[in-house]
Design an enzyme around this catalytic site. Structure first.
Site, PDB file in Angstrom:
ATOM      1  N   HIS A  82       0.847  -1.200   0.000  1.00 18.63           N
ATOM      2  CA  HIS A  82       0.000   0.000   0.000  1.00 18.63           C
ATOM      3  C   HIS A  82       0.875   1.240   0.000  1.00 18.63           C
ATOM      4  O   HIS A  82       1.836   1.335   0.757  1.00 18.63           O
ATOM      5  CB  HIS A  82      -0.894   0.009   1.242  1.00 18.63           C
ATOM      6  CG  HIS A  82      -1.763   1.228   1.318  1.00 18.63           C
ATOM      7  ND1 HIS A  82      -2.904   1.364   0.565  1.00 18.63           N
ATOM      8  CD2 HIS A  82      -1.628   2.379   2.024  1.00 18.63           C
ATOM      9  CE1 HIS A  82      -3.449   2.542   0.818  1.00 18.63           C
ATOM     10  NE2 HIS A  82      -2.699   3.176   1.697  1.00 18.63           N
ATOM     11  N   ASP A 161     -15.601   3.335   7.565  1.00 16.99           N
ATOM     12  CA  ASP A 161     -14.494   4.253   7.278  1.00 16.99           C
ATOM     13  C   ASP A 161     -14.879   5.224   6.171  1.00 16.99           C
ATOM     14  O   ASP A 161     -14.566   6.416   6.226  1.00 16.99           O
ATOM     15  CB  ASP A 161     -13.235   3.480   6.865  1.00 16.99           C
ATOM     16  CG  ASP A 161     -12.153   4.439   6.381  1.00 16.99           C
ATOM     17  OD1 ASP A 161     -11.656   5.211   7.208  1.00 16.99           O
ATOM     18  OD2 ASP A 161     -11.857   4.453   5.171  1.00 16.99           O
ATOM     19  N   ARG A 168     -14.797  13.551   7.959  1.00 14.37           N
ATOM     20  CA  ARG A 168     -13.500  14.156   8.320  1.00 14.37           C
ATOM     21  C   ARG A 168     -13.092  15.210   7.306  1.00 14.37           C
ATOM     22  O   ARG A 168     -12.549  16.264   7.657  1.00 14.37           O
ATOM     23  CB  ARG A 168     -12.416  13.065   8.386  1.00 14.37           C
ATOM     24  CG  ARG A 168     -12.508  12.199   9.624  1.00 14.37           C
ATOM     25  CD  ARG A 168     -11.594  10.983   9.502  1.00 14.37           C
ATOM     26  NE  ARG A 168     -10.199  11.339   9.307  1.00 14.37           N
ATOM     27  CZ  ARG A 168      -9.299  10.555   8.709  1.00 14.37           C
ATOM     28  NH1 ARG A 168      -9.635   9.363   8.250  1.00 14.37           N
ATOM     29  NH2 ARG A 168      -8.058  10.961   8.571  1.00 14.37           N
ATOM     30  N   SER A 183      -7.924   4.326   9.504  1.00 11.40           N
ATOM     31  CA  SER A 183      -8.601   4.368   8.216  1.00 11.40           C
ATOM     32  C   SER A 183      -7.863   3.504   7.186  1.00 11.40           C
ATOM     33  O   SER A 183      -8.462   2.642   6.522  1.00 11.40           O
ATOM     34  CB  SER A 183      -8.676   5.832   7.758  1.00 11.40           C
ATOM     35  OG  SER A 183      -9.084   5.916   6.428  1.00 11.40           O
ATOM     36  N   LYS A 187      -8.795  -0.927   5.968  1.00 11.09           N
ATOM     37  CA  LYS A 187      -9.030  -1.408   4.601  1.00 11.09           C
ATOM     38  C   LYS A 187      -7.993  -2.469   4.211  1.00 11.09           C
ATOM     39  O   LYS A 187      -8.310  -3.438   3.522  1.00 11.09           O
ATOM     40  CB  LYS A 187      -9.008  -0.223   3.629  1.00 11.09           C
ATOM     41  CG  LYS A 187     -10.268   0.637   3.788  1.00 11.09           C
ATOM     42  CD  LYS A 187     -10.211   1.927   2.998  1.00 11.09           C
ATOM     43  CE  LYS A 187      -9.327   2.942   3.651  1.00 11.09           C
ATOM     44  NZ  LYS A 187      -9.489   4.324   3.280  1.00 11.09           N
TER      45      LYS A 187
HETATM   46  N1  URA Z   1      -6.069   7.499   3.144  1.00  9.26           N
HETATM   47  C1  URA Z   1      -7.091   6.889   3.792  1.00  9.26           C
HETATM   48  O1  URA Z   1      -7.651   5.909   3.306  1.00  9.26           O
HETATM   49  N2  URA Z   1      -7.470   7.380   4.974  1.00  9.26           N
HETATM   50  C2  URA Z   1      -6.898   8.454   5.566  1.00  9.26           C
HETATM   51  O2  URA Z   1      -7.290   8.843   6.639  1.00  9.26           O
HETATM   52  C3  URA Z   1      -5.837   9.064   4.863  1.00  9.26           C
HETATM   53  C4  URA Z   1      -5.437   8.578   3.661  1.00  9.26           C
END
Ligand code: URA
Length: 430
Positions: A82, A161, A168, A183, A187
């Site tokens: 990632h 999320d 956010r 967050s 995932k």
């Molecule tokens: N990418 C995400 O998926 N979440 C965040 O909070 C910041 C970057």
């Protein structure tokens, strides 16, 4: 249990129970907790932070709010990668076939994303015929048969999320170590791999602008990944200037193929070998980095990429004939008005310029111009003579082309003496 008590506890910086965090997250997701209470809670997290135990709990609650991929039908240690996001980052297209050719099963779920260009799924979909939408059975079969498959992110991956992230974004609560870590990691954990290699970008084109902030985020994500039972490591890499030379969907596919053929820009090759080496090592195979280099140089990674394209319906003829990729109707090369050395190519401005050309989405509903983007001729430390081409902009829409070119021009800084190249790999965090 009630929301006001939990917000008050978080405001005082006290530890919450897993049940209290679940009450807030699940209540907000099902609509029983309104936006204004969740906003207050998120702001309290931004201001007071969270303990490690609370970040682990928040991550797992977010992960469990939707589908969690079960990859147990795939043999071997599944390794995911990632990147926290940057400009010109096409490394997935290179590292995934390298690691797969080394024998590491790559079962990758990738997103489209908002931003400067599309995500990995968009880039792949610029290849004629390539499909990223498939049933889980076909995805698993693809990994078992070819060692690699990439699927578009399920709409039901960590939906809590998704809803919180949107809140956010409009409440000034994006910048929080606890919230960013949970967050991203929720995932990654939901995507089902056994090990995760993180590429944490650092510089003005990245989420984390300083090395100190990038290090904190990397440590936090590695820690939470391990606490949730996944082998996790992070590499912190430079994003003060774009990675490679191409920024834009089809343009990046082309550059990734150049690297797989043994050419391409040195920085993208170096980072790809480092990341693929880490993935191979995480997959339990010794001599990770050496093997990554061997596989790239021998052409085995290119062969794996060809197999991967054909397996998902893509036209592999693009490998030898780039004209089969979508081509922009318009292009403009912009020349330098002075001589000297390039001392800066502001990654954020190039990212914005790329978005202006139509290569990235500003809102979820926007469509992408697969042909659009920028190719840089000059990067930091390069010598420039007056009249040399600095960059070329591509787009189907002539107005967007002009807007992109104007923005890209503001990204360049010059000096009389040769500027040092930024250090690409800044740190490795195990
Ligand atoms: N990418 C995400 O998926 N979440 C965040 O909070 C910041 C970057």
């Amino acid at each position: 249990m009630n929301a006001v008590d939990i917000i008050t506890k978080q405001k005082k910086g006290e530890d919450l129970s897993r049940g209290e965090i679940a009450f807030m997250v699940n209540g907000f997701t099902d609509g029983s907790i309104p936006d204004y209470q969740m906003s207050a809670f998120l702001m309290a997290v931004v201001l007071k932070g969270m303990s490690r135990e609370n970040i682990v709990a928040l991550t797992e609650i977010l992960r469990d709010s939707g589908d969690v991929m079960d990859l147990s039908e795939i043999k071997g240690i599944k390794v995911d990668k990632h990147s926290t996001g940057g400009v010109g980052d096409k490394t997935t297209l290179i590292v995934a076939p390298i690691a797969a050719a080394a024998g590491v099963p790559i079962a990758k779920m990738s997103g489209r994303g908002l931003g400067f260009t599309g995500g990995t799924v968009d880039k792949l979909e610029s290849i004629p015929g390539f499909r990223t939408s498939m049933e889980k059975e076909e995805f698993i079969r693809g990994v078992n048969e070819r060692g690699i498959a990439v699927i578009g992110q399920s709409g039901n991956l960590a939906p809590a999320d998704k809803k919180i992230y949107a809140l956010r974004d409009v409440t000034g609560t994006t910048e929080s170590l606890a919230l960013i870590t949970s967050s991203i990691m929720s995932k990654k954990l939901a995507a089902g791999s056994d090990a995760i290699v993180l590429d944490v970008k650092c510089g003005n084109g990245a989420f984390m602008k300083t090395l100190e902030d990038a290090e904190q985020l990397a440590h936090s994500m590695v820690d939470i990944g391990k606490a949730s039972g996944k082998k996790t490591m992070a590499i912190i890499s430079d994003m003060s200037q774009p990675l490679g030379r191409a920024v834009g969907n089809a343009l990046e596919v082309r550059e990734a193929i150049d690297v797989l053929k043994g050419g391409g820009p040195e920085d993208i090759r170096e980072l790809s070998i480092t990341l693929a080496g880490a993935m191979i090592a995480a997959g339990g195979i010794v001599r990770g980095a050496e093997l990554a280099e061997e596989i790239l140089s021998s052409g085995k990674a290119l062969e794996k990429f060809r197999e991967f394209l054909e397996g998902q319906g893509g036209d592999s003829q693009i490998i030898k004939d780039y004209r089969l990729l979508p081509q922009a109707a318009h292009s403009r090369s912009v020349k330098s008005e002075r001589s000297g050395y390039v001392s800066g190519v502001d990654a954020l401005r190039i990212g914005l310029a790329s978005q202006h050309t139509g290569a990235g989405r500003e809102t979820k509903e926007d469509s992408i111009d697969m042909t659009a983007g920028i190719v840089l001729n000059k990067k930091i430390s390069d010598k420039v003579e007056k009249g040399d081409v600095l960059f070329t902009v591509y787009a189907n829409n002539p107005d967007k082309l002009v807007k992109g070119a104007e923005e890209a021009m503001t990204a360049f800084a010059f000096s009389k003496t040769k500027a040092a190249r930024p250090n690409l790999i800044k740190k490795v965090i195990e």
